[in-house]
Write an enzyme that holds these catalytic residues in place. Structure first.
Site, mmCIF file in Angstrom:
data_model
loop_
_atom_site.group_PDB
_atom_site.id
_atom_site.type_symbol
_atom_site.label_atom_id
_atom_site.label_comp_id
_atom_site.label_asym_id
_atom_site.label_seq_id
_atom_site.Cartn_x
_atom_site.Cartn_y
_atom_site.Cartn_z
ATOM 1 N N HIS A 90 0.915 -1.172 0.018
ATOM 2 C CA HIS A 90 -0.022 0.182 -0.080
ATOM 3 C C HIS A 90 0.899 1.162 -0.106
ATOM 4 O O HIS A 90 2.025 1.150 0.545
ATOM 5 C CB HIS A 90 -0.868 -0.167 1.289
ATOM 6 C CG HIS A 90 -1.842 1.056 1.534
ATOM 7 N ND1 HIS A 90 -1.569 2.275 1.820
ATOM 8 C CD2 HIS A 90 -3.167 0.867 1.065
ATOM 9 C CE1 HIS A 90 -2.699 2.766 1.807
ATOM 10 N NE2 HIS A 90 -3.647 2.252 1.438
ATOM 11 N N ASP B 50 3.324 -4.447 7.874
ATOM 12 C CA ASP B 50 1.898 -3.725 7.906
ATOM 13 C C ASP B 50 0.885 -4.691 8.050
ATOM 14 O O ASP B 50 0.564 -5.373 7.191
ATOM 15 C CB ASP B 50 2.152 -3.075 6.494
ATOM 16 C CG ASP B 50 0.626 -2.189 6.357
ATOM 17 O OD1 ASP B 50 -0.255 -2.309 7.088
ATOM 18 O OD2 ASP B 50 0.620 -1.569 5.070
ATOM 19 N N GLN C 299 -4.316 -5.275 7.016
ATOM 20 C CA GLN C 299 -5.504 -6.124 6.564
ATOM 21 C C GLN C 299 -5.438 -7.335 7.098
ATOM 22 O O GLN C 299 -6.196 -8.222 6.693
ATOM 23 C CB GLN C 299 -5.219 -6.290 4.895
ATOM 24 C CG GLN C 299 -5.240 -4.922 4.293
ATOM 25 C CD GLN C 299 -6.717 -4.664 4.105
ATOM 26 O OE1 GLN C 299 -7.675 -5.172 4.499
ATOM 27 N NE2 GLN C 299 -6.976 -3.263 3.753
ATOM 28 N N LYS D 7 -9.898 -0.982 10.800
ATOM 29 C CA LYS D 7 -10.125 -2.440 9.879
ATOM 30 C C LYS D 7 -9.975 -3.449 10.705
ATOM 31 O O LYS D 7 -9.847 -4.666 10.343
ATOM 32 C CB LYS D 7 -8.625 -2.404 8.951
ATOM 33 C CG LYS D 7 -8.648 -1.376 7.915
ATOM 34 C CD LYS D 7 -7.580 -1.582 7.022
ATOM 35 C CE LYS D 7 -6.987 -0.289 6.232
ATOM 36 N NZ LYS D 7 -7.882 0.153 5.354
ATOM 37 N N CYS E 10 -4.844 2.605 -3.507
ATOM 38 C CA CYS E 10 -3.874 2.994 -3.106
ATOM 39 C C CYS E 10 -2.513 2.030 -3.092
ATOM 40 O O CYS E 10 -1.610 1.798 -2.156
ATOM 41 C CB CYS E 10 -3.969 3.455 -1.459
ATOM 42 S SG CYS E 10 -4.904 4.513 -1.191
#
Ligand code: C6P
Length: 404
Positions: free
Chosen positions: A121, A198, A201, A224, A362
């Site tokens: 991302h 990261d 998600q 999220k 993104c």
């Protein structure tokens, strides 16, 4: 597991209609919905004990400070960190990554290398690009295959003694790929590099154990994982955080100030300048309570089943292409028609009450890799059902009809 009607009842928004049709919410990768327990926790705070934290001696301040710090403790336990000192509240995954880039990034020297994968991302590319430009570092891209998986042999070849940091997403927001991060962390550590994951998600789909992963930093996004927007967290190993300079300066992050010198506060407060997002932190704590009551073994199976069903049904629509075919997938499927723009798909299915995301997500480097400008993306949560998929498929057939 079935997404029982009780699970859906936990999320009041799922009861509403959009464009006179029952809402089918398949945009969970952009933001998950909130369960009633999170909404109630935030509302209870706002109505009954709002006050600034760590400042007052009065009762309200004591109540809000206790709730605030108890959320930190919940996150620490949930991700199996060693200490609350390792949990820093942020605005979301983007700010978590920016803290590491701006602060830890100051230790890098000209010629050092930072590696990021091609499926990141923008939030896990641009902060690194910026620090590389400023400090004359090299930004190295880890390539992916056409299936949408990191090419591990290439990763191993690219790692070298100049690699100072590796930044990888746990789950790709555009392809759904679950990356083999444990193995990659181990390989990077063998070369002496630090690894930031990261996790934006990942957290709503799987249980995270930072000690088992042995990652150095893990970025989390509240909105999220069933919590409010504008809140997230950064996990960092204490010995790394301890050696890092503050990211922002002002109130809360100091022990004492005079015009000669300021002494910074201890961890984690050194990285939490200014009045924090107290209601967001309390909502995040309630979201962790919600996650603690889920059985992720069941959820993983249930969601995989839904994704397989979605993929099967999508492939029955002539002219529709799925982007990426990772063996380990979670949460999302991106797709497109050759002759229909993704935004048209999104607009038409919305008329049928279906929320999906369209665009570059993104993640423009992935779009470039697949030579597309945009895709449509359906992203699921444990409250979605096969009926949701059926409604999407029917809506997509309408899209085809309109453009045929
Ligand atoms: N992706 C999507 O629709 P924030 O909002 O700062 O907490 O998270 C940013 C972010 C970072 N990494 C990944 C892998 C992400 O997916 C996101 C947010 C949303 O895919 C909005 S662009």
């Amino acid at each position: 597991m079935n997404s029982s009607s009780q699970t859906r009842k936990d999320f009041p928004i799922l009861e509403r209609n959009i464009n006179n049709k029952p809402l089918v919410y398949l945009d969970n990768a952009a933001s998950t919905q909130r369960p009633l327990s999170v909404i109630n926790a935030v509302s209870n705070y706002e109505m009954n004990y709002h006050s600034n934290v760590h400042r007052g001696v009065h009762k309200l301040s004591e109540l809000s400070t206790n709730a605030f710090e108890s959320s930190r403790n919940k996150i620490k336990n949930y991700i199996n960190a060693e200490s609350e000192r390792e949990i820093i509240f942020t605005r979301g995954a983007t700010e978590s990554i920016n803290i590491v880039a701006s602060s830890f990034g100051q230790s890098f020297k000209s010629g050092d290398e930072i590696m990021v994968s091609q499926m990141e991302h923008h939030s896990n590319i641009v902060p690194w690009q910026n620090i590389c430009k400023k400090n004359n570092l090299k930004l190295i891209m880890i390539p992916i295959s056409k299936d949408g998986e990191i090419i591990l042999d290439e990763f191993a070849k690219l790692l070298n003694s100049n690699t100072k940091l590796v930044a990888i997403t746990h789950v790709s927001n555009a392809l759904g790929t679950i990356n083999p991060i444990k193995k990659m962390i181990h390989q990077a550590h063998e070369k002496g590099a630090v690894v930031i994951i990261d996790g934006a998600q990942a957290m709503s789909h799987m249980k995270i154990d930072v000690t088992e992963l042995d990652c150095d930093f893990y970025a989390m996004s509240g909105h999220k994982m069933f919590a409010p927007t504008g809140i997230g967290a950064l996990y960092g190993k204490e010995k790394l955080l301890d050696g890092m300079p503050p990211y922002q300066f002002g109130g809360e992050m100091i022990l004492s100030v005079n015009f000669k010198e300021t002494i910074y506060n201890e961890l984690p407060y050194k990285f939490e300048a200014g009045t924090p997002n107290i209601s967001g932190v309390i909502g995040l704590g309630a979201a962790i309570d919600y996650l603690n009551n889920l059985n992720f073994d069941d959820i993983k199976k249930y969601e995989l089943n839904l994704l397989n069903y979605l993929s099967e049904k999508l492939l029955q629509i002539s002219g529709l292409k799925i982007i990426g075919k990772p063996k380990n997938r979670s949460g999302v499927i991106s797709f497109m028609f050759d002759n229909i723009h993704a935004h048209d798909i999104g607009t038409i299915v919305d008329k049928e009450g279906v929320a999906i995301r369209t665009g570059h997500h993104c993640a423009q480097p992935i779009m470039d890799f697949y030579e597309v400008s945009a895709t449509a993306r359906a992203s699921i949560a444990h409250y979605n059902t096969k009926n949701d998929i059926d409604v999407l498929i029917e809506a997509l057939n309408k899209v085809k009809e309109i453009f045929s």
